[in-house]
Design a protein around this motif. Structure first.
Motif, PDB file in Angstrom:
ATOM      1  N   GLU A 216       6.703   6.228  -3.835  1.00  0.00           N
ATOM      2  CA  GLU A 216       7.320   5.264  -2.934  1.00  0.00           C
ATOM      3  C   GLU A 216       7.631   3.956  -3.659  1.00  0.00           C
ATOM      4  OE1 GLU A 216       5.295   6.597   1.345  1.00  0.00           O
ATOM      5  OE2 GLU A 216       4.307   5.115   0.052  1.00  0.00           O
TER       6      GLU A 216
ATOM      7  N   ASP B 160       0.862  -1.178   0.000  1.00  0.00           N
ATOM      8  CA  ASP B 160       0.000   0.000   0.000  1.00  0.00           C
ATOM      9  C   ASP B 160       0.897   1.225   0.000  1.00  0.00           C
ATOM     10  OD1 ASP B 160      -2.047   1.800   0.165  1.00  0.00           O
ATOM     11  OD2 ASP B 160      -2.502   1.408   2.283  1.00  0.00           O
TER      12      ASP B 160
ATOM     13  N   GLN C 281      10.212  10.916   2.939  1.00  0.00           N
ATOM     14  CA  GLN C 281       9.583  10.006   1.991  1.00  0.00           C
ATOM     15  C   GLN C 281      10.448   8.767   1.764  1.00  0.00           C
ATOM     16  OE1 GLN C 281       9.206  12.949  -1.139  1.00  0.00           O
ATOM     17  NE2 GLN C 281       6.958  13.033  -0.893  1.00  0.00           N
TER      18      GLN C 281
ATOM     19  N   THR D 215       2.463   4.809  -2.392  1.00  0.00           N
ATOM     20  CA  THR D 215       2.243   5.791  -3.457  1.00  0.00           C
ATOM     21  C   THR D 215       3.143   5.452  -4.645  1.00  0.00           C
ATOM     22  OG1 THR D 215       3.969   7.279  -2.644  1.00  0.00           O
ATOM     23  CG2 THR D 215       1.741   7.529  -1.708  1.00  0.00           C
ATOM     24  N   PRO D 216       2.820   5.984  -5.826  1.00  0.00           N
ATOM     25  CA  PRO D 216       3.683   5.735  -6.995  1.00  0.00           C
ATOM     26  C   PRO D 216       5.130   6.168  -6.754  1.00  0.00           C
ATOM     27  CG  PRO D 216       1.578   6.608  -7.713  1.00  0.00           C
ATOM     28  CD  PRO D 216       1.577   6.696  -6.219  1.00  0.00           C
TER      29      PRO D 216
END
Length: 501
Positions: free
Chosen positions: A159, A154, A195, A156-157
């Protein structure tokens, strides 16, 4: 000061190794698989060498010679036979006649013009096809295994892309050896350190547990789960006491943590089941295997026979066509000279292989004579043996023995051993008998195995125990052998739970 030049003569002796002798020494030193590669290379580079191709039917009807080479004539097997050398400065018609006769004799055994039949080729193709079908497929790598899991995260693009980047930076053990801030700076797209940390934490959730760790402590901590027995104890040991565990300083751990010694020992046992190198299991597990050069077998009369393994050596011979072309008076002179050199090189190769075989067989037989107790009763009964003894017995230089046993393996009823295993120094017992150092090592293992673990023997005590058994050795020798056998020191071997009891 006056300088001048002058000419003078001086008599002296200089030993120069001929190319033929150098090649012979190189061939002698090669193990069986390296010799196979060498012959294959010579087949590619020397047109005077030909491979003997046979079908299964021909192989059963026409067994190869004992050494696997095409040397069927009595003249070649006779040590007193005249040596065949091609002289490039003359026609040497007699030598070519001998080569011609030699190949005629060979043709009675092997037909150069014969090629496997279509049925034989089909059978060979079927065998190769079956072998390819039975070959194990390439195992999945750690990086491929991790990439397959990324889509289930789960994330983000951004990550996901950085996780893919981090996977590529993992070493073969699954560790991330670079600093995260450095990776952020070298990354092709803008990303913050926060991030990057989030992406790394997601990577560390993947299987195998501990992947993506930056050091040993982090790797072990990542493998702890709520179901881990004595999780708090193990976590404390990982964070603060890895070095104490390494040196068996359990009382120091007890003093600092307040844990019971028994609980500490249980925590250490749990810790031993964690894997500090999670990626190691993806390393190719193709274990290199040993192909023995010699097989020693026990005969019915109790004696031992020595047999060289020649199954891997290609069967080759000197091409008759090259010989005929080299003796053809109408052929181009440069071609003839070239063929003469190649024929001579082929002859030297065959003779070097045969010399290797003879030397290796003689050396092995001499070794077996000295090490009968090793074969009859086991490795602990090995006798002290030096290469000079074998050299004197065989009648060669000690360096020849060294080359003969180098990287060679022998298959015996006791197992497969390197030939060098049978050599080693020793000392004398208190009764004056010679004893090998290997025997002393085995005795050292026995003494340590039977010691009181609550009060293990120090090196000085081990010296006394060995002396009582009839093996007088120095303390430094005991320390050296203990380290060679990967035996910890007496402090590291101490079981503190037995002391407490």
């Amino acid at each position: 000061m006056r300088l001048e030049t002058s000419m003078s003569q001086r008599m002296g002796q200089v030993m120069v190794l001929a190319p033929r002798m150098i090649q012979s020494m190189e061939i002698l030193q090669l193990p069986i698989m390296a010799l196979q590669e060498r012959i294959e290379q010579e087949l590619q580079e020397n047109p005077a060498l030909e491979r003997i191709e046979t079908t299964d039917e021909e192989a059963s009807a026409d067994e190869p010679s004992e050494n696997g080479q095409a040397t069927p004539t009595e003249e070649q097997n006779d040590p007193g036979a005249k040596e065949l050398v091609i002289d490039e400065t003359s026609g040497n018609e007699q030598d070519f006649d001998r080569l011609e006769q030699l190949n005629k004799d060979w043709s009675e055994h092997f037909n150069e013009e014969h090629r496997p039949s279509r049925n034989g080729m089909d059978e060979e193709g079927d065998k190769k096809h079956d072998a390819m079908q039975n070959m194990a497929s390439r195992p999945q790598s750690m990086h491929e295994y991790l990439h397959d899991q990324v889509s289930f995260l789960d994330a983000t693009p951004l990550e996901v892309k950085f996780i893919e980047y981090l996977i590529g930076r993992l070493d073969e053990n699954g560790r991330l050896n670079a600093q995260l801030d450095e990776l952020v700076q070298s990354y092709e797209e803008p990303i913050t350190l926060v991030q990057a940390e989030a992406a790394l934490h997601l990577l560390q959730k993947l299987d195998p547990p501990g992947v993506g760790a930056r050091d040993t402590r982090e790797c072990l901590l990542l493998q702890l789960t709520p179901e881990t027995p004595h999780r708090d104890v193990v976590r404390s040991l990982i964070l603060n006491h890895l070095e104490d565990i390494q040196h068996n300083r359990l009382p120091a751990i007890q003093k600092r943590t307040g844990f019971d010694l028994g609980l500490i020992k249980v925590g250490i046992e749990v810790l031993k089941h964690l894997n500090p190198w999670p990626g190691a299991r993806f390393t190719s597990d193709s274990i290199p295997y040993v192909v023995p050069d010699i097989i020693v077998e026990r005969a019915e009369d109790g004696d031992y026979t020595v047999r060289l393994v020649d199954d891997w050596i290609p069967r080759v011979y000197i091409s008759r066509n090259c010989i005929e072309l080299a003796r053809d008076k109408n052929a181009d002179s440069k071609t003839k000279e070239y063929l003469k050199r190649k024929i001579q090189a082929a002859q030297w190769l065959l003779e070097s292989i045969e010399q290797r075989r003879g030397t290796l067989e003689k050396v092995t037989k001499a070794i077996i004579q000295h090490q009968r107790k090793f074969l009859d009763q086991g490795p602990e009964h090995i006798e002290p043996l030096k290469m000079q003894q074998i050299a004197d017995q065989v009648g060669v230089h000690v360096t020849t023995v060294s080359r003969a046993v180098d990287d060679k393996w022998v298959q015996t009823p006791r197992g497969i051993f390197p030939l060098k295993r049978f050599f080693g120094g020793g000392t004398q017992t208190t009764s004056g008998e010679d004893v090998a150092w290997e025997t002393i090592k085995q005795k050292l293992l026995e003494i340590i195995g039977n010691e009181d673990k609550s009060n293990p023997l120090a090196d000085e005590d081990l010296v006394n125990k060995l002396s009582e058994a009839g093996y007088p050795v120095a303390r430094r020798t005991v320390t050296k052998y203990r380290k060679m056998l990967n035996i910890p020191s007496s402090r590291q071997r101490k079981d503190w739970t037995l002391v407490q009891a």
